[in-house]
Design an enzyme around this catalytic site. Sequence first.
Site, PDB file in Angstrom:
ATOM      1  N   TYR A  29       0.813  -1.222   0.000  1.00 35.04           N
ATOM      2  CA  TYR A  29       0.000   0.000   0.000  1.00 35.04           C
ATOM      3  C   TYR A  29       0.846   1.273   0.000  1.00 35.04           C
ATOM      4  CZ  TYR A  29      -0.099  -0.361   5.248  1.00 35.04           C
ATOM      5  OH  TYR A  29       0.198  -0.470   6.577  1.00 35.04           O
ATOM      6  N   GLU A  30       0.196   2.369  -0.355  1.00 38.05           N
ATOM      7  CA  GLU A  30       0.834   3.666  -0.598  1.00 38.05           C
ATOM      8  C   GLU A  30       1.858   3.601  -1.730  1.00 38.05           C
ATOM      9  OE1 GLU A  30      -1.008   5.417   0.909  1.00 38.05           O
ATOM     10  OE2 GLU A  30      -1.592   4.133   2.544  1.00 38.05           O
ATOM     11  N   GLY A  31       1.658   2.693  -2.654  1.00 40.23           N
ATOM     12  CA  GLY A  31       2.572   2.515  -3.783  1.00 40.23           C
ATOM     13  C   GLY A  31       3.529   1.369  -3.514  1.00 40.23           C
ATOM     14  N   GLN A  43       7.520   2.900  -5.950  1.00 39.53           N
ATOM     15  CA  GLN A  43       8.468   3.763  -5.247  1.00 39.53           C
ATOM     16  C   GLN A  43       9.800   3.842  -5.990  1.00 39.53           C
ATOM     17  OE1 GLN A  43       7.371   5.493  -2.670  1.00 39.53           O
ATOM     18  NE2 GLN A  43       5.421   4.397  -2.789  1.00 39.53           N
TER      19      GLN A  43
END
Length: 601
Positions: free
Chosen positions: A441-443, A448
């Site tokens: 999650y969050e990329g 990233q």
Amino acid sequence: MPEYKAPLRDLRFVRNELLNYAEHYANLPNGQDATPDMVDAIMEEGAKFCEQMLSPLNRIGDEQGCTRNDDGSVKTPDGFKEAYKQFVEGGWASLENTTEYGGQGLPISLGVVLREMMGQANWSWAMYPGLSHGAMNTLEAHGTDEQKQTYLTKLISGEWTGTMCLTEAHCGTDLGMLRTKAEPQDDGSYTINGTKIFISSGEHDMSENIVHIVLARLPDAPEGVKGISLFIVPRQLPEGEGVSAENNGVTCGSLEHKMGIHGNSTCVMNFDNAKGFLVGTANKGLNCMFTFMNTARIGTGLQGIAHGETAFQGALRYARERVQGRSLNGPKNPDAPADSLMVHPDIRRMLLTIKAFTEGNRAMAYFAAKLADLTHESNDEETRKQAELQLGFLTPIVKAFFTETGFECANLGLQCLGGHGYIAEWGMEQNVRDSRISMIYEGTTGIQALDLLGRKVLMSQGESLRCFTKIIHKFCQAHAENEQLQEFIEPLKAINKEWGEITMGIGMKAMKNREEVGAASVDYLMFSGYAALAYFWADMARVAHEKLAEGTSEAGFYKAKIQTAKFFYERLLPRAYAHKTCVESGADTLLSMNEADFGDV
């Protein structure tokens, strides 16, 4: 379940001895109240809250999970609601937020300490206020005065919580494909219709209201990411000092059945003619949302540290108490039927790996937290600019490298316990399951890595990389004659030089074939993580040598820092060169095979 103990000694080492936070706060406009005594008191009280309130709920949350009721409401595990009430009453929700809207106005980095400890004690619970933190930052940066007075004040007080609603079933990272619609209304509001998935803390019983920050598309919006707008969509509309009794068309359609973080409600959220309010400029929603996402990415990096710390505490306690086998050089405890696990080199390899990653990542995290303070509070424009550049460079490393190594640490912690690690009562298998989501999650790590190499490094023509490699270069110059540090300085100089050369090599290849960036990105990010960690371990060794030279009653603590630094350089840093080899292999090894030749499924 392992008993959690907040790592206050190491936090103080990093903040006070390595990074000199006292001087840092003294130079911040909002740091005057963050005196050493106040900071110490906050850390002590935060530790008590995490050890005594949150940690005992960790296994309960895993076993009970969340329950969706027939009306779409969600019940959190036993004790979660009461812990949140105590969290709010203790003033923890408002620690670092602006005083203009009810916050205490303390530096961001002080809030990072609390979030690290909460995550170690109970990551599932910590996600509820963690998502609120991102919503606050987004509204503070992009909301109108009216929106701040209405929503930000309630989020800061902790009366309401927040979420971020991005993902849809047909599109994950590719947000340009999202279909949630926003129709403008005569009163200036918007009607929101659509479904979002994987929404952490999307529905629960811990706060009076939930403020959803939602990406949606206006009727005349351009295609792709250039046509995304951002909206506030509360579960219940504000009414007087409270909220309307009626639901605002926002319901939890279902709870996701997950591998871990069972105590956090991960929801499918339905928006059916819900009333929403535009944040920022129409069709510029993704720019606003990056405020939220960058906050969340740094917070997720702390998750890697949290699972590493949990793994270390559980594995070390077990290895000291468990007797099994004998030292190969003869019994260390001949009066006992066997020696403790601590005599075995492989147990020490695993423990030292966890220790090296967790403590090294912590040092990097609080270096990044200082940069976050400067980007928000420094009065000097050039200082802010440099801090933003450095923080932008470090953010994908913090998110991806920390979570990759944190998951490795969680697995090694389980392995130290052998078969008992696989059994639920010890808590180690939960730590593995809970940590696995952090790389997604969050990329994802891949996303990233593309952000780091493509956006941050190559698009800045290497400027963001140089702003960090200069720090390493100056450190090596300053300690070139320090005999105690030579075992670190020479390899640090070498890898710092390699960092620039690898980057240039990728850039040259990418001029002919852009796929070279994607092919190299993850290995480049991991190389970058090891290189950055080498600097922080060399600096920690410097501090430890200085403290030992001064004379100290904690010689064991500082000697352990030096020994761990040596372990990192000799056992973990060589991994960076394997990643270098992979980077240099190029894109052909990944892309030359025809899709059909992968086989039939």
